[in-house]
Design a protein around this motif. Structure first.
Motif, mmCIF file in Angstrom:
data_model
loop_
_atom_site.group_PDB
_atom_site.id
_atom_site.type_symbol
_atom_site.label_atom_id
_atom_site.label_comp_id
_atom_site.label_asym_id
_atom_site.label_seq_id
_atom_site.Cartn_x
_atom_site.Cartn_y
_atom_site.Cartn_z
ATOM 1 N N UNK A 19 0.867 -1.169 0.000
ATOM 2 C CA UNK A 19 0.000 0.000 0.000
ATOM 3 C C UNK A 19 0.907 1.223 0.000
ATOM 4 N N UNK A 20 0.719 2.138 -0.935
ATOM 5 C CA UNK A 20 1.664 3.250 -1.135
ATOM 6 C C UNK A 20 1.016 4.620 -0.966
ATOM 7 N N UNK A 21 0.488 4.862 0.205
ATOM 8 C CA UNK A 21 -0.022 6.195 0.546
ATOM 9 C C UNK A 21 0.483 6.559 1.948
ATOM 10 N N UNK A 22 1.802 6.555 2.146
ATOM 11 C CA UNK A 22 2.324 6.761 3.500
ATOM 12 C C UNK A 22 1.959 8.114 4.093
ATOM 13 N N UNK A 23 1.737 9.123 3.253
ATOM 14 C CA UNK A 23 1.363 10.446 3.758
ATOM 15 C C UNK A 23 -0.003 10.439 4.423
ATOM 16 N N UNK A 24 -0.826 9.427 4.117
ATOM 17 C CA UNK A 24 -2.155 9.254 4.724
ATOM 18 C C UNK A 24 -2.214 7.949 5.525
ATOM 19 N N UNK A 59 5.222 4.251 8.046
ATOM 20 C CA UNK A 59 5.136 3.821 9.444
ATOM 21 C C UNK A 59 3.844 3.095 9.826
ATOM 22 N N UNK A 60 2.909 2.950 8.884
ATOM 23 C CA UNK A 60 1.648 2.280 9.205
ATOM 24 C C UNK A 60 1.272 1.306 8.092
#
Length: 94
Positions: A19-24, A59-60
Motif C-alpha cells: 500500500x503506497x499512501x504513507x502520507x495518509x 510507518x503504518x
C-alpha cells in the motif's frame, strides 16, 4: 494496469503488494480497492506465484478507510463508476 496507490512485485515466487499512501498512513480508498483486486487477480493468474504478502509503505500498514472525501467516499452507485457486480451487488472489495 499501472498502479497509482499500490506497488506490485514478484520475486522468488512471492508476490508483494505494498500500500503506497504513507502520507495518509495508507488509508484505504476506492482507487486502492480497484488496484488491490487487480493485483490479486494478477497473482491468481500467475502459476509462478506461490504466496502473496501485503504490506504498507512508511510507518503504518493501513489506517482504515480514508474518509477525507466525505460520507460518499465509497458510494459506488452514486458515482456510477462501473464497479463489477454479481447479481446486482457490487464485488466485495474487503
Amino acid at each position: 494496469m499501472a498502479f497509482t496507490e499500490i506497488a506490485y512485485d514478484v520475486a522468488d515466487r512471492v508476490a508483494t503488494v505494498t500500500l503506497c499512501r504513507p502520507e495518509r498512513l495508507n488509508a484505504f480508498t476506492h482507487t486502492m480497492r480497484v488496484e488491490l483486486i487487480e493485483a490479486f487477480d494478477q497473482a491468481d493468474a500467475d502459476d509462478g506465484v506461490r504466496a502473496v504478502v501485503v504490506t504498507g509503505a512508511g510507518r503504518a500498514f493501513c489506517a482504515g478507510a480514508d474518509l477525507g472525501g466525505g460520507g460518499g467516499t465509497f458510494g459506488h452507485r452514486e458515482r456510477g463508476d462501473g464497479v463489477e457486480s454479481v447479481e446486482g451487488a457490487p464485488r466485495d472489495g474487503g
